[in-house]
Scaffold this motif. Structure first.
Motif, short mmCIF file in Angstrom:
data_model
loop_
_atom_site.label_atom_id
_atom_site.label_comp_id
_atom_site.label_asym_id
_atom_site.label_seq_id
_atom_site.Cartn_x
_atom_site.Cartn_y
_atom_site.Cartn_z
N SER A 144 45.08 46.45 49.55
CA SER A 144 44.43 47.73 49.78
C SER A 144 43.08 47.81 49.08
O SER A 144 42.07 48.20 49.68
CB SER A 144 45.33 48.86 49.28
N ILE A 145 43.03 47.40 47.82
CA ILE A 145 41.79 47.49 47.05
C ILE A 145 40.73 46.54 47.59
O ILE A 145 39.55 46.89 47.68
CB ILE A 145 42.07 47.22 45.56
N ALA A 146 41.12 45.34 47.96
CA ALA A 146 40.15 44.34 48.44
C ALA A 146 39.38 44.84 49.65
O ALA A 146 38.21 44.50 49.84
CB ALA A 146 40.85 43.03 48.77
N ASN A 147 40.02 45.65 50.49
CA ASN A 147 39.39 46.08 51.74
C ASN A 147 38.91 47.51 51.74
O ASN A 147 38.29 47.95 52.70
CB ASN A 147 40.39 45.89 52.89
N SER A 148 39.17 48.26 50.69
CA SER A 148 38.80 49.67 50.67
C SER A 148 37.44 49.88 50.02
O SER A 148 36.97 49.05 49.25
CB SER A 148 39.86 50.49 49.92
N GLY A 149 36.82 51.03 50.35
CA GLY A 149 35.52 51.34 49.78
C GLY A 149 34.54 50.25 50.10
O GLY A 149 34.36 49.85 51.25
N THR A 150 33.87 49.74 49.08
CA THR A 150 33.06 48.54 49.23
C THR A 150 34.00 47.36 49.09
O THR A 150 34.56 47.14 48.02
CB THR A 150 31.98 48.46 48.15
N PRO A 151 34.21 46.56 50.14
CA PRO A 151 35.14 45.43 50.02
C PRO A 151 34.70 44.47 48.92
O PRO A 151 33.53 44.41 48.55
CB PRO A 151 35.06 44.75 51.40
N GLY A 152 35.66 43.71 48.42
CA GLY A 152 35.33 42.76 47.37
C GLY A 152 36.55 41.99 46.92
O GLY A 152 37.67 42.21 47.41
N PRO A 153 36.37 41.09 45.96
CA PRO A 153 37.48 40.26 45.49
C PRO A 153 38.34 40.95 44.45
O PRO A 153 37.87 41.80 43.70
CB PRO A 153 36.76 39.05 44.87
N VAL A 154 39.62 40.59 44.43
CA VAL A 154 40.54 41.01 43.37
C VAL A 154 41.22 39.76 42.83
O VAL A 154 41.27 38.73 43.49
CB VAL A 154 41.58 42.03 43.87
N PHE A 155 41.75 39.87 41.63
CA PHE A 155 42.38 38.72 40.97
C PHE A 155 43.79 39.07 40.55
O PHE A 155 44.03 40.12 39.94
CB PHE A 155 41.58 38.30 39.74
#
Length: 575
Positions: A144-155
């Motif tokens: 969810s976080i990786a694709n929400s708002g401004t997309p970006g990487p998660v670890f």
């Protein structure tokens, strides 16, 4: 009891993951082996950065976060440049990193470092799994976080004892303990270990393998903003749109976006991932003299484009009226406050804006087209000039005619690659991939891996500078082992030209900018692929035809093209 590695692979399948990119390590083996059993294609690379670059590419092209899995310690630190590139390019990526066993953290275990402190500045979110029951909720949140708002990487940090089957982990922990404790200390030790194991593998009553795909959340525009933008455009006689990667964050909607731009009728410059959006020879697509066009425009629309170095920090816009649409609030206001700021998805906004405004700017568009043709004629003249080896402009003129209409271009380099960006025509959206604002070298092989896996029917070309080629040519081993037939064109001028041109003139030194005319094509042969060195334009043309034939039959190829010097991009050094 199902292992942590099996739980992870099950959730990845349910989230639509088709590929995992990795470099193996004992800490992460259960993720890889279980993913392979579950039908996910596991691609092992020769450097962890390549794995992340490949995941970055898959995220950009599909909208499903790309997955990279690396081992602990140096495995993770080797990814930092690539993961930072994904962050700055706004690419959805999930990076899994192995880690020391939960009971051994901070005790000098192999490759045990504070990984969270290393990676936190470069990702949107981090999580460390402390027990098996946390795996599913953490993974769902990560997607969810990786694709929400401004997309970006998660670890996601995965301690090794979380991933292996519980019986193996119990054996590891208890093997050095006496079967018959004969001391108070030993009794306490065994009690502590058993309590820890119980917590580690405690059953989760909510363990649910029907993992729902998370809803993407991002800021939405409102009707008032649509009406205001429409009114500003209606009052303009010379509007201009600059559309960049920030408009391409929903790859499934790119064809709707292309239709909307046509409907709006506003001439447009395409940059970054936006290149190719309108196909080849679209009448609204202007390629050259952008700075001059901005100066002449009475309204500029920045769609997914910040006022960074590429627009001279807003100085190209100057005092003229401009609308900016961006998911990222920082990028929206970077260096200059817009006349109308819209914190929303640029692609979605443009698509809906086309329902409110249909314009015709024939005189203005014709004027820009005329300037564009004049520049093309100048380039043709430069391409016909004599150079000691192959004229790089003539090379790209020939390549543009020979590459076919079903190509993806991967850009990895400086001077040679920037020349390509001015000269190559693109027939489809999502057919150009460059690193983005970070300007990273070394993306070539990873991006090519991702692109060819997502679009196996397309011809995937890496356009390398001879400097940048040094970062990832070893991945021809990966291409060959996994049957991924990409083609590389190396512009070999034995020099880091983008730096050398200005350094030699300004500082009167060629220190650290010179290379050799190395035989890079031999790397292909070393790994069972094919390659050739070319010294003339005719040899280059023949090699493109040969490369296409062999790659379409499954063989990767390298074209090592020895090129002459060009002043095409003189003065382009960015500060």
């Amino acid at each position: 009891m199902i292992s942590g590695g099996a739980i992870i692979s099950t959730i990845l399948v349910q989230q639509g993951v088709k590929f995992i990119f990795t470099l193996c390590g004992g800490h992460i083996s259960p993720i890889l082996t279980e993913a392979d059993k579950a039908g996910i294609r596991v691609i092992d690379t020769r450097h962890e950065a390549t794995a992340v670059f490949a995941a970055d590419c898959v995220g950009r092209l599909t909208g499903v976060p790309g997955i990279a899995v690396v081992t602990a310690g140096p495995g993770l630190t080797n990814t930092v440049t690539a993961i930072k590139n994904a962050q700055m390019a706004q690419s959805p990526v999930i990076l899994f990193g192995g880690a020391a066993a939960t009971l051994l953290k901070g005790r000098g275990s192999l490759q045990d470092i504070d990984q969270m402190e290393v990676i936190k500045p470069h990702v949107k979110w981090t999580a460390s799994i402390d027990k098996v029951s946390q795996i599913i909720p953490i993974l769902e949140k990560a997607f969810s976080i990786a694709n929400s708002g401004t997309p970006g990487p998660v670890f996601i940090e995965c301690p090794v004892d979380i991933l292996y089957p519980s019986d193996i982990v119990r054996e590891w922990y208890l093997k050095n303990s006496s079967s018959k404790p004969n001391s108070f200390v030993e009794n306490i030790k065994q009690w502590y270990i058993k309590r820890h194991l119980k917590k580690l593998f405690s059953p989760n009553p909510g363990l649910d393998f029907q993992s729902a795909k998370p809803v993407k959340h991002f800021p939405l525009h409102n009707r008032n903003q649509l009406l205001r933008a429409s009114k500003m455009i209606a009052q303009s006689s010379k509007p201009l749109m600059i559309l960049g990667s920030g408009s391409m964050l929903n790859p499934l909607a790119v064809h709707h976006l292309s239709q909307a731009i046509t409907q709006l009728g506003i001439p447009v410059y395409l940059s970054g991932m936006g290149r190719g959006l309108l196909g080849n020879n679209h009448p609204l697509h202007i390629r050259h003299k952008r700075k001059l066009a901005i100066k002449e425009a009475d309204l500029v629309i920045l769609a997914g484009v910040p006022n960074d170095f590429r627009l001279d920090y807003g100085n190209h816009i100057g005092s003229r009226t401009f609308i900016s649409i961006n998911r990222n609030r920082k990028d929206l206001y970077l260096n200059k406050k817009p006349s109308l700021a819209i914190e929303a998805d640029p692609g979605k906004f443009i698509i809906e804006l086309a329902n409110h405004h249909k314009g015709q700017y024939h005189e203005w568009t014709h004027h820009l087209q005329t300037k564009d043709r004049e520049r093309e004629e100048e380039i043709d003249a430069q391409a016909s000039g004599e150079t000691e080896l192959i004229n790089p402009l003539a090379l790209f003129r020939s390549f543009d005619q020979l590459k076919g209409n079903n190509s993806i271009i991967i850009a990895d380099g400086g001077d040679f690659v920037a020349t390509a960006s001015y000269m190559l025509s693109l027939n489809d959206p999502l057919s150009w991939l460059d690193p983005g604002a970070f300007g990273t070298l070394g993306v070539g092989a990873g991006f090519a891996l991702g692109a060819k896996l997502v679009y196996p029917e397309k011809d995937v070309w890496i356009v390398y500078g001879d400097g940048s080629a040094g970062y990832s040519l070893m991945e021809y081993d990966t291409f060959t082992r996994h049957g991924i037939p990409v083609i590389s064109i190396i512009g070999n001028d034995a020099c880091w030209s983008q730096i050398a041109r200005d350094q030699i003139e300004i500082l009167e030194s060629d220190c650290a900018v010179m290379l050799n005319f190395s035989e890079y094509e031999k790397i292909a042969h070393a790994f069972g692929a094919k390659g050739t060195m070319v010294n003339t334009l005719e040899e280059f043309k023949k090699s493109v035809t040969e490369a296409l034939k062999l790659s379409r039959s499954g063989t990767p190829f390298i074209i090592n093209a020895k090129i002459g010097k060009s002043d095409f991009r003189k003065g382009s050094l960015s500060m």
